[in-house]
Design a protein around this motif. Structure first.
Motif, PDB file in Angstrom:
ATOM      1  N   ALA A  56       0.792  -1.426   0.027  1.00 25.37           N
ATOM      2  CA  ALA A  56       0.128   0.202   0.373  1.00 25.37           C
ATOM      3  C   ALA A  56       1.430   1.280   0.194  1.00 25.37           C
ATOM      4  CB  ALA A  56      -0.593  -0.323   0.603  1.00 25.37           C
ATOM      5  N   LEU A  57       1.816   1.262   0.926  1.00 28.44           N
ATOM      6  CA  LEU A  57       2.667   2.866   1.130  1.00 28.44           C
ATOM      7  C   LEU A  57       3.399   2.458  -0.582  1.00 28.44           C
ATOM      8  CD1 LEU A  57       4.130   1.712   4.439  1.00 28.44           C
ATOM      9  CD2 LEU A  57       3.052   3.425   3.071  1.00 28.44           C
ATOM     10  N   ALA A  58       3.756   1.481  -1.059  1.00 18.88           N
ATOM     11  CA  ALA A  58       5.010   1.538  -2.190  1.00 18.88           C
ATOM     12  C   ALA A  58       3.290   2.250  -3.852  1.00 18.88           C
ATOM     13  CB  ALA A  58       4.701   0.324  -3.104  1.00 18.88           C
ATOM     14  N   TYR A  59       2.415   1.621  -3.187  1.00 21.35           N
ATOM     15  CA  TYR A  59       1.218   2.890  -4.211  1.00 21.35           C
ATOM     16  C   TYR A  59       0.626   3.958  -3.769  1.00 21.35           C
ATOM     17  CZ  TYR A  59      -3.676   3.556  -6.055  1.00 21.35           C
ATOM     18  OH  TYR A  59      -4.738   3.596  -6.675  1.00 21.35           O
ATOM     19  N   GLN A  60       0.841   4.100  -2.434  1.00 19.95           N
ATOM     20  CA  GLN A  60       0.642   5.702  -2.593  1.00 19.95           C
ATOM     21  C   GLN A  60       1.723   6.969  -3.093  1.00 19.95           C
ATOM     22  OE1 GLN A  60      -1.735   6.970  -1.504  1.00 19.95           O
ATOM     23  NE2 GLN A  60      -2.980   4.944  -1.670  1.00 19.95           N
ATOM     24  N   TYR A  61       3.432   6.126  -3.186  1.00 21.48           N
ATOM     25  CA  TYR A  61       3.995   6.665  -3.173  1.00 21.48           C
ATOM     26  C   TYR A  61       3.819   7.187  -4.523  1.00 21.48           C
ATOM     27  CZ  TYR A  61       8.902   8.067  -4.595  1.00 21.48           C
ATOM     28  OH  TYR A  61       9.490   8.639  -6.167  1.00 21.48           O
ATOM     29  N   GLY A  62       3.548   5.982  -5.177  1.00 20.36           N
ATOM     30  CA  GLY A  62       3.376   6.279  -6.931  1.00 20.36           C
ATOM     31  C   GLY A  62       2.459   7.013  -7.573  1.00 20.36           C
ATOM     32  N   ARG A  63       0.999   7.240  -6.432  1.00 19.79           N
ATOM     33  CA  ARG A  63       0.094   7.974  -6.871  1.00 19.79           C
ATOM     34  C   ARG A  63       0.219   9.012  -6.538  1.00 19.79           C
ATOM     35  NH1 ARG A  63      -5.823   7.216  -6.315  1.00 19.79           N
ATOM     36  NH2 ARG A  63      -7.034   9.108  -5.827  1.00 19.79           N
ATOM     37  N   HIS A  64       0.808   9.427  -5.822  1.00 18.56           N
ATOM     38  CA  HIS A  64       0.839  11.111  -5.127  1.00 18.56           C
ATOM     39  C   HIS A  64       2.322  12.089  -5.895  1.00 18.56           C
ATOM     40  CE1 HIS A  64      -1.559  10.838  -2.068  1.00 18.56           C
ATOM     41  NE2 HIS A  64      -1.387   9.911  -1.149  1.00 18.56           N
ATOM     42  N   LEU A  65       2.964  10.751  -6.222  1.00 24.35           N
ATOM     43  CA  LEU A  65       4.278  11.455  -7.697  1.00 24.35           C
ATOM     44  C   LEU A  65       3.915  11.324  -8.574  1.00 24.35           C
ATOM     45  CD1 LEU A  65       7.693  11.878  -7.828  1.00 24.35           C
ATOM     46  CD2 LEU A  65       7.615   9.710  -8.679  1.00 24.35           C
ATOM     47  N   GLY A  66       3.510  10.996  -9.495  1.00 28.24           N
ATOM     48  CA  GLY A  66       1.930  10.655 -10.481  1.00 28.24           C
ATOM     49  C   GLY A  66       1.609  12.212 -10.605  1.00 28.24           C
ATOM     50  N   ILE A  67       1.222  12.277  -9.778  1.00 31.42           N
ATOM     51  CA  ILE A  67      -0.583  13.305  -9.433  1.00 31.42           C
ATOM     52  C   ILE A  67       0.589  14.738  -9.435  1.00 31.42           C
ATOM     53  CG2 ILE A  67      -1.832  14.661  -8.156  1.00 31.42           C
ATOM     54  CD1 ILE A  67      -3.094  11.711  -7.634  1.00 31.42           C
ATOM     55  N   ALA A  68       1.453  14.557  -8.724  1.00 33.97           N
ATOM     56  CA  ALA A  68       2.704  15.864  -8.398  1.00 33.97           C
ATOM     57  C   ALA A  68       3.133  16.227  -9.839  1.00 33.97           C
ATOM     58  CB  ALA A  68       3.539  15.737  -7.546  1.00 33.97           C
ATOM     59  N   TYR A  69       3.398  15.218 -10.438  1.00 32.94           N
ATOM     60  CA  TYR A  69       3.970  15.254 -11.317  1.00 32.94           C
ATOM     61  C   TYR A  69       2.949  16.257 -13.050  1.00 32.94           C
ATOM     62  CZ  TYR A  69       6.907  14.319 -16.234  1.00 32.94           C
ATOM     63  OH  TYR A  69       7.466  13.939 -17.062  1.00 32.94           O
ATOM     64  N   GLN A  70       1.584  15.534 -13.025  1.00 37.08           N
ATOM     65  CA  GLN A  70       0.576  15.983 -14.317  1.00 37.08           C
ATOM     66  C   GLN A  70       0.436  17.562 -13.531  1.00 37.08           C
ATOM     67  OE1 GLN A  70      -0.674  14.539 -16.638  1.00 37.08           O
ATOM     68  NE2 GLN A  70      -1.176  17.221 -17.166  1.00 37.08           N
ATOM     69  N   LEU A  71       0.780  17.845 -12.460  1.00 34.03           N
ATOM     70  CA  LEU A  71       0.122  19.108 -11.871  1.00 34.03           C
ATOM     71  C   LEU A  71       1.283  20.255 -11.869  1.00 34.03           C
ATOM     72  CD1 LEU A  71      -1.468  18.329  -8.121  1.00 34.03           C
ATOM     73  CD2 LEU A  71      -2.279  20.176 -10.507  1.00 34.03           C
TER      74      LEU A  71
END
Length: 367
Positions: A236-251
């Motif tokens: 779950a922590l690995a997933y959350q890292y990727g999720r938030h990294l991806g959203i930050a990248y797009q912003l």
């Protein structure tokens, strides 16, 4: 007839040089076994040599996995996605015997390669849907060989990706990758079928952003944890890292579409708004100037509506608020890494710090 167009090994179509693990054979479509190209669909980075670094030294996020990335690039030139996945694998690794460790690392690298193929496939298809002539300042594949062959090339990449995924003999990993592809398609459908009211919704935008940008890296990070045999909590922590990294990248990408230049972006600036795509800066501007919502609901087919929206944006805090939101997601990504179990292994600690450093690297990017 097909062989007249299948000069794809010479097509520059990713963010730098990409070398895929197969080749288009114009005489035998079933044996595309070595598709190499200089590609506008891939990020390439030159990492410094691998070395042990003290906690006080500035880590090069890519140096820690340079050897593995170099090996991957013999088959598939490194993108940021692959670097994140290999760093994640090092950050959550467990002590095992050398023989098993080598086999485990090979499987991590395979997941990275598969993810890259899915990523490139999605970019090729995006360019077809957007009728884009360029990608990162280079001719797009659809511009070079036409839409039909570009679609086939993207489809073939997807086929090869899942053929490789099946070879991992892990149904959960295959399911995660399939979920990511489903999300990519869902995000594109959300963008294509958006209603006037949805165009003004930040929640709708963020959900679409997750599907189109963050779903692949988040599910692939989790796949790395799954294939490593980690607990559900670490997955779950690995997933959350990727999720938030991806959203930050797009912003940050949304900001650069307004503030960057055509030369720095490798595509026309203001491309999103000219395509009728409403992103975070405009949505934040609407919070300050509700009257802008009427213009957004009308769409941007009328060039005067684009000019009006840009005037409101320049008077607003839209860019600044988008940057703050990106920083929040970057912090949440770093927090996920901090939530991993304690370790005294220096390689693990360095890898975790590198993953955190990548969040700030993304925040500082200018293209």
């Amino acid at each position: 007839m097909l062989h007249q167009h299948l000069q794809l090994t010479q097509v520059c179509y990713v963010y730098n040089a990409v070398q895929l693990p197969f080749k288009l054979n114009p005489h035998n479509m079933g044996s595309w076994d070595k598709f190499t190209s200089s590609s506008c669909y891939s990020h390439s980075n030159n990492a410094s040599s691998k070395a042990r670094l003290t906690a006080k030294e500035q880590l090069d996020p890519l140096a820690l996995i340079k050897d593995e990335v170099s090996e991957v690039t013999d088959r598939l030139r490194s993108m940021v996605v692959a670097e994140v996945l290999l760093l994640m694998a090092s950050a959550i690794s467990m002590k095992i015997s050398d023989g098993l460790e080598n086999r485990s690392r090979a499987r991590h690298m395979r997941v990275a390669e598969i993810t890259e193929m899915i990523h490139i496939s999605s970019l090729i298809h995006d360019d077809v849907l957007d009728d884009a002539d360029t990608r990162r300042g280079m001719d797009s594949l659809n511009f070079t060989v036409g839409k039909k062959l570009a679609v086939l090339a993207g489809d073939f990449l997807l086929f090869r990706a899942f053929s490789a995924a099946v070879s991992l003999d892990n149904t959960e990993v295959v399911s995660l990758l399939a979920t990511a592809v489903n999300n990519l398609v869902t995000g594109e459908l959300m963008q294509m079928s958006i209603t006037p009211a949805q165009r003004c919704s930040m929640d709708y935008y963020l959900q679409k952003t997750y599907y189109k940008t963050a779903a692949l890296i988040s599910n692939s990070c989790k796949a790395i944890a799954v294939i490593t045999g980690q607990t559900a909590e670490i997955q779950a922590l690995a997933y959350q890292y990727g999720r938030h990294l991806g959203i930050a990248y797009q912003l940050i990408d949304d900001i650069l579409d307004f503030t960057g230049t055509t030369a720095s972006l490798g595509k026309a600036s203001l491309s999103d708004i000219h395509q009728g795509i409403v992103t975070a800066p405009i949505l934040f501007a609407m919070e300050e100037f509700p009257e802008l919502c009427e213009i957004v609901e009308q769409g941007f087919d009328d060039p005067s509506n684009v000019e009006i929206a840009l005037k409101y944006l320049s008077k607003s805090q839209g860019i600044e608020k988008t940057r703050l939101l990106a920083a929040e997601h970057a912090k949440l990504a770093a927090d996920a890494i901090d939530g991993l179990p304690e370790s005294e292994d220096q390689v693990i600690l360095n890898s975790r710090q590198a993953l955190k450093d990548l969040t700030q690297k993304f925040m500082r990017r200018t293209k």
